[in-house]
Design a protein around this motif. Structure first.
Motif, PDB file in Angstrom:
ATOM      1  N   LEU A 183       0.851  -1.247   0.092  1.00  0.00           N
ATOM      2  CA  LEU A 183       0.091  -0.107   0.205  1.00  0.00           C
ATOM      3  C   LEU A 183       1.095   1.072  -0.022  1.00  0.00           C
ATOM      4  O   LEU A 183       1.657   1.468   1.030  1.00  0.00           O
ATOM      5  CB  LEU A 183      -0.679  -0.021   0.735  1.00  0.00           C
ATOM      6  N   THR A 184       1.138   2.212  -1.095  1.00  0.00           N
ATOM      7  CA  THR A 184       1.801   3.043  -1.077  1.00  0.00           C
ATOM      8  C   THR A 184       0.815   4.406  -1.197  1.00  0.00           C
ATOM      9  O   THR A 184      -0.214   4.747  -0.916  1.00  0.00           O
ATOM     10  CB  THR A 184       2.301   3.739  -3.004  1.00  0.00           C
ATOM     11  N   ALA A 185       1.581   5.223   0.738  1.00  0.00           N
ATOM     12  CA  ALA A 185       1.142   5.751   1.486  1.00  0.00           C
ATOM     13  C   ALA A 185       2.681   6.828   1.948  1.00  0.00           C
ATOM     14  O   ALA A 185       3.014   7.269   2.827  1.00  0.00           O
ATOM     15  CB  ALA A 185       0.874   5.329   2.261  1.00  0.00           C
ATOM     16  N   ALA A 186       3.578   6.801   0.994  1.00  0.00           N
ATOM     17  CA  ALA A 186       4.711   8.048   0.698  1.00  0.00           C
ATOM     18  C   ALA A 186       4.510   9.088   0.863  1.00  0.00           C
ATOM     19  O   ALA A 186       4.978  10.067   0.439  1.00  0.00           O
ATOM     20  CB  ALA A 186       5.955   7.409   0.603  1.00  0.00           C
ATOM     21  N   GLY A 187       3.575   9.796  -0.054  1.00  0.00           N
ATOM     22  CA  GLY A 187       3.349  11.310  -0.226  1.00  0.00           C
ATOM     23  C   GLY A 187       2.880  12.252   0.479  1.00  0.00           C
ATOM     24  O   GLY A 187       2.587  12.055   1.756  1.00  0.00           O
ATOM     25  N   THR A 188       3.320  13.402   0.497  1.00  0.00           N
ATOM     26  CA  THR A 188       2.781  14.259   1.271  1.00  0.00           C
ATOM     27  C   THR A 188       1.730  14.917   1.685  1.00  0.00           C
ATOM     28  O   THR A 188       0.841  15.427   2.562  1.00  0.00           O
ATOM     29  CB  THR A 188       3.790  15.884   1.656  1.00  0.00           C
ATOM     30  N   SER A 189       0.574  14.101   0.563  1.00  0.00           N
ATOM     31  CA  SER A 189      -0.692  14.949   0.416  1.00  0.00           C
ATOM     32  C   SER A 189      -1.030  16.383   0.734  1.00  0.00           C
ATOM     33  O   SER A 189      -1.737  16.739   1.138  1.00  0.00           O
ATOM     34  CB  SER A 189      -1.352  14.524   2.084  1.00  0.00           C
ATOM     35  N   ALA A 190      -0.083  16.854   0.060  1.00  0.00           N
ATOM     36  CA  ALA A 190      -0.272  18.252   0.095  1.00  0.00           C
ATOM     37  C   ALA A 190      -1.293  19.421  -0.888  1.00  0.00           C
ATOM     38  O   ALA A 190      -1.675  19.943  -0.350  1.00  0.00           O
ATOM     39  CB  ALA A 190       1.101  19.100  -0.399  1.00  0.00           C
ATOM     40  N   ARG A 191      -2.247  18.697  -2.153  1.00  0.00           N
ATOM     41  CA  ARG A 191      -3.355  19.147  -3.029  1.00  0.00           C
ATOM     42  C   ARG A 191      -4.250  19.074  -0.895  1.00  0.00           C
ATOM     43  O   ARG A 191      -5.221  19.621  -1.827  1.00  0.00           O
ATOM     44  CB  ARG A 191      -3.562  18.196  -3.898  1.00  0.00           C
ATOM     45  N   PHE A 192      -4.392  17.770  -0.785  1.00  0.00           N
ATOM     46  CA  PHE A 192      -5.675  17.586  -0.233  1.00  0.00           C
ATOM     47  C   PHE A 192      -5.288  18.197   1.398  1.00  0.00           C
ATOM     48  O   PHE A 192      -6.472  18.807   1.428  1.00  0.00           O
ATOM     49  CB  PHE A 192      -4.385  15.657   0.341  1.00  0.00           C
ATOM     50  N   SER A 193      -4.275  18.387   1.263  1.00  0.00           N
ATOM     51  CA  SER A 193      -4.597  19.731   2.229  1.00  0.00           C
ATOM     52  C   SER A 193      -4.740  21.121   2.895  1.00  0.00           C
ATOM     53  O   SER A 193      -5.514  21.932   3.109  1.00  0.00           O
ATOM     54  CB  SER A 193      -3.070  19.758   3.584  1.00  0.00           C
ATOM     55  N   SER A 194      -4.141  21.569   1.403  1.00  0.00           N
ATOM     56  CA  SER A 194      -4.244  22.484   0.659  1.00  0.00           C
ATOM     57  C   SER A 194      -5.435  23.478   0.127  1.00  0.00           C
ATOM     58  O   SER A 194      -6.374  24.046  -0.668  1.00  0.00           O
ATOM     59  CB  SER A 194      -3.308  23.486   0.110  1.00  0.00           C
ATOM     60  N   GLY A 195      -6.118  21.739  -1.090  1.00  0.00           N
ATOM     61  CA  GLY A 195      -7.625  22.146  -1.644  1.00  0.00           C
ATOM     62  C   GLY A 195      -6.893  22.226  -2.923  1.00  0.00           C
ATOM     63  O   GLY A 195      -5.631  22.243  -3.095  1.00  0.00           O
ATOM     64  N   ARG A 196      -7.604  23.113  -3.867  1.00  0.00           N
ATOM     65  CA  ARG A 196      -7.288  23.240  -5.322  1.00  0.00           C
ATOM     66  C   ARG A 196      -5.892  24.481  -5.408  1.00  0.00           C
ATOM     67  O   ARG A 196      -7.081  25.098  -5.630  1.00  0.00           O
ATOM     68  CB  ARG A 196      -8.401  23.061  -6.441  1.00  0.00           C
ATOM     69  N   GLY A 197      -4.821  23.891  -4.884  1.00  0.00           N
ATOM     70  CA  GLY A 197      -3.940  25.668  -4.592  1.00  0.00           C
ATOM     71  C   GLY A 197      -2.771  24.928  -4.732  1.00  0.00           C
ATOM     72  O   GLY A 197      -2.829  24.013  -4.575  1.00  0.00           O
ATOM     73  N   SER A 198      -1.747  26.206  -3.864  1.00  0.00           N
ATOM     74  CA  SER A 198       0.037  25.902  -3.499  1.00  0.00           C
ATOM     75  C   SER A 198      -1.161  25.334  -2.181  1.00  0.00           C
ATOM     76  O   SER A 198      -1.774  25.104  -0.928  1.00  0.00           O
ATOM     77  CB  SER A 198       0.543  27.520  -3.639  1.00  0.00           C
ATOM     78  N   PRO A 199       0.745  24.131  -2.269  1.00  0.00           N
ATOM     79  CA  PRO A 199       0.261  23.382  -1.025  1.00  0.00           C
ATOM     80  C   PRO A 199       0.429  23.568   0.287  1.00  0.00           C
ATOM     81  O   PRO A 199       1.448  25.159   0.845  1.00  0.00           O
ATOM     82  CB  PRO A 199       1.903  22.394  -1.475  1.00  0.00           C
ATOM     83  N   ALA A 200       0.154  23.434   1.058  1.00  0.00           N
ATOM     84  CA  ALA A 200       0.024  23.836   2.879  1.00  0.00           C
ATOM     85  C   ALA A 200       1.023  23.545   3.493  1.00  0.00           C
ATOM     86  O   ALA A 200       1.939  22.476   3.207  1.00  0.00           O
ATOM     87  CB  ALA A 200      -1.242  23.694   3.496  1.00  0.00           C
ATOM     88  N   ALA A 201       1.825  23.966   4.006  1.00  0.00           N
ATOM     89  CA  ALA A 201       3.410  23.709   4.684  1.00  0.00           C
ATOM     90  C   ALA A 201       2.495  23.347   5.461  1.00  0.00           C
ATOM     91  O   ALA A 201       3.458  22.790   5.778  1.00  0.00           O
ATOM     92  CB  ALA A 201       3.394  25.238   5.519  1.00  0.00           C
ATOM     93  N   ASP A 202       1.721  22.291   6.592  1.00  0.00           N
ATOM     94  CA  ASP A 202       1.646  21.758   7.545  1.00  0.00           C
ATOM     95  C   ASP A 202       0.402  20.530   6.740  1.00  0.00           C
ATOM     96  O   ASP A 202      -1.044  21.106   6.959  1.00  0.00           O
ATOM     97  CB  ASP A 202       0.383  22.105   8.958  1.00  0.00           C
ATOM     98  N   SER A 203       0.628  19.584   5.770  1.00  0.00           N
ATOM     99  CA  SER A 203       0.506  18.458   5.505  1.00  0.00           C
ATOM    100  C   SER A 203      -0.543  18.169   5.932  1.00  0.00           C
ATOM    101  O   SER A 203      -0.215  17.407   7.127  1.00  0.00           O
ATOM    102  CB  SER A 203       1.083  17.863   3.998  1.00  0.00           C
ATOM    103  N   VAL A 204      -1.752  17.301   5.691  1.00  0.00           N
ATOM    104  CA  VAL A 204      -2.676  16.740   6.640  1.00  0.00           C
ATOM    105  C   VAL A 204      -2.590  14.868   6.280  1.00  0.00           C
ATOM    106  O   VAL A 204      -2.516  14.973   4.794  1.00  0.00           O
ATOM    107  CB  VAL A 204      -4.073  16.654   7.388  1.00  0.00           C
ATOM    108  N   LYS A 205      -2.030  14.111   5.908  1.00  0.00           N
ATOM    109  CA  LYS A 205      -1.979  13.002   5.677  1.00  0.00           C
ATOM    110  C   LYS A 205      -3.566  12.517   5.771  1.00  0.00           C
ATOM    111  O   LYS A 205      -4.269  12.028   5.930  1.00  0.00           O
ATOM    112  CB  LYS A 205      -1.823  11.982   6.051  1.00  0.00           C
ATOM    113  N   LYS A 206      -3.913  12.605   4.271  1.00  0.00           N
ATOM    114  CA  LYS A 206      -5.507  11.591   3.868  1.00  0.00           C
ATOM    115  C   LYS A 206      -5.420  10.332   4.390  1.00  0.00           C
ATOM    116  O   LYS A 206      -6.815  10.224   4.298  1.00  0.00           O
ATOM    117  CB  LYS A 206      -5.415  11.701   1.912  1.00  0.00           C
TER     118      LYS A 206
END
Length: 428
Positions: free
Chosen positions: A10-33
């Motif tokens: 199960l691949t879960a090594a991403g930062t989830s930046a787009r999930f945390s910030s919505g459809r825009g620039s990555p957020a500094a403090d990402s929440v793992k989806k």
């Protein structure tokens, strides 16, 4: 050949930046989806699930008591940051049902630190698997695809076992073009009938995939998934039918508005199956039809008890779920099935179909026999079949025809049965 050992990555090594910030620039403090709350589509009555536990549920369900594959290892890739192992373990065990299935399968999750991209993360997982107790087959699945069904797992796994490499795909809805990146000019019009949107899980023979990844590590190319790496260094990848509901969570909007809402197809998924069987009628054998002993001077000649109707129903259900046929599960060459009770065979096959996520809508059956008349026995046969399948009698209908004196059936030398079934993918 015995059961093959299977590992799931199960691949879960991403930062989830787009999930945390919505459809825009990555957020500094990402929440793992993958750690977000989500109720399992397979177990809607079970509270406390997460995206990660839901992704695992389909594999644990599909491979529970699977005779041809041993689910031996579960690998989860994680970001190279402190604390993720504990969070991932908590998310995986958030559902009591998931935890129960992990314990039943004797699976202890193994966590691997991911790399700079998906290719490197998967390679690290494969190298970890190569350290001992190597699997025969490995399934690689995006942990952010929590709506995968057990039926899809079975389709990928069985095609992989046959061909060496398999992936699910759905036909594209839009018309795709190849464009020049500098000015957006269309440079090639692609033929949509030849295109496919590839999903996960993707299944591969383990050793060739590991070798392909090792070679891809040093070729300086960019790869988007494992089918591309296999195609470059190992051979052909074969596609099976995917599911539009098997979507990947990228943005928060991709999750249900409430954890109690599951995202399965808005339009139910149905499958039909057809089963047939014929047996000779001989003296000194009981006549069994639909699990009911019908008094008659002749009965079916067969390796098992010869119940043509239950055999036809078994094949219809297995065929609708694409899970093989009665001859594969209970081969006549195996003495274990000598004079076997066909009701037990049907029940075992039906449990396999249910584990793949399917519900029964109805069965429509036809018995072709010259004598005896079946009408007096119809209600008993329908009740018996419903009891074996654990459903309402109203979902079962049985009718009988004669062969008008033609052929072996018409001459009273044989009996035949046909069954059509309708299955629905479990969505509630």
């Amino acid at each position: 050949m015995g059961a093959q050992k299977l590992a799931l990555v199960l691949t879960a090594a991403g930062t989830s930046a787009r999930f945390s910030s919505g459809r825009g620039s990555p957020a500094a403090d990402s929440v793992k989806k993958e750690y977000e709350a989500l109720q399992s589509p397979l177990f809607p009555e079970q509270k406390g699930g997460t995206v990660l536990s839901c992704a695992a549920d389909a594999f644990l369900t599909a491979l529970d008591d699977e005779p041809n594959f041993i689910f031996s290892r579960l690998i989860i890739t994680l970001p190279p940051c402190r604390g993720h192992r504990a969070k991932a373990l908590k998310a995986l065990r958030a559902s009591a049902c998931t935890l129960r299935m992990l314990e039943k399968a004797s699976l202890e999750p193994e966590f691997v630190e991911g790399g700079s991209d998906r290719r490197e993360s998967v390679l690290r997982a494969l190298e970890h698997l190569a350290g001992g107790n190597e699997p025969d087959i490995v399934l690689v699945h995006d942990a952010a695809r929590p709506f995968v069904s057990p039926a899809l797992v079975h389709r990928v796994l069985e095609l992989c076992a046959e061909k060496g490499a398999a992936a699910p795909a759905v036909p594209p809805v839009d018309t795709y073009k190849e464009a020049e990146q500098t000015d957006g000019r269309i440079v090639r019009h692609l033929e949509r009938s030849r295109l496919a949107a590839v999903q996960t899980p993707q299944g591969f023979y383990f050793k060739p995939l590991l070798d392909a990844h090792r070679r891809a590590c040093s070729d300086s190319k960019s790869y988007t998934d494992d089918t591309e790496i296999w195609g470059a260094y190992a051979g052909d990848v074969f596609l099976c039918e995917g599911e539009r509901s098997n979507m990947k969570i990228t943005y928060k909007e991709d999750l249900p508005s409430s954890p109690a809402v599951s995202v399965l197809p808005a339009v139910p998924v149905y499958r039909t199956g057809l089963g047939t069987d014929t047996h000779r009628l001989v003296e000194n054998r009981p006549l069994l039809i639909g699990g009911v002993h019908i008094p008659f001077e002749k009965g079916e000649l067969a390796h098992s008890d010869g119940d043509v109707l239950l055999h036809a129903i078994t094949d219809a259900l297995l065929g609708a779920a694409a899970l093989g046929d009665i001859g594969e599960l209970f081969p006549p060459s195996d003495n274990r099935w000598k004079d076997a009770d066909s009701a037990l065979l049907l029940k075992a096959a039906w449990e396999r179909v249910q584990k793949a996520g399917w519900l029964l809508e109805n069965l429509d059956c036809v018995i072709t026999i010259e004598k005896p008349k079946m009408l007096p026995w119809r209600a008993a046969v329908q009740k018996r079949i419903a009891g074996i399948l654990g459903c309402e009698t109203g979902r079962i209908f049985v009718k009988a025809k004669t062969a008008e004196g033609m052929g072996d059936i018409g001459e009273g030398k044989a009996v035949g049965a046909q069954c059509v079934c309708l299955l629905r993918l479990h969505a509630d």
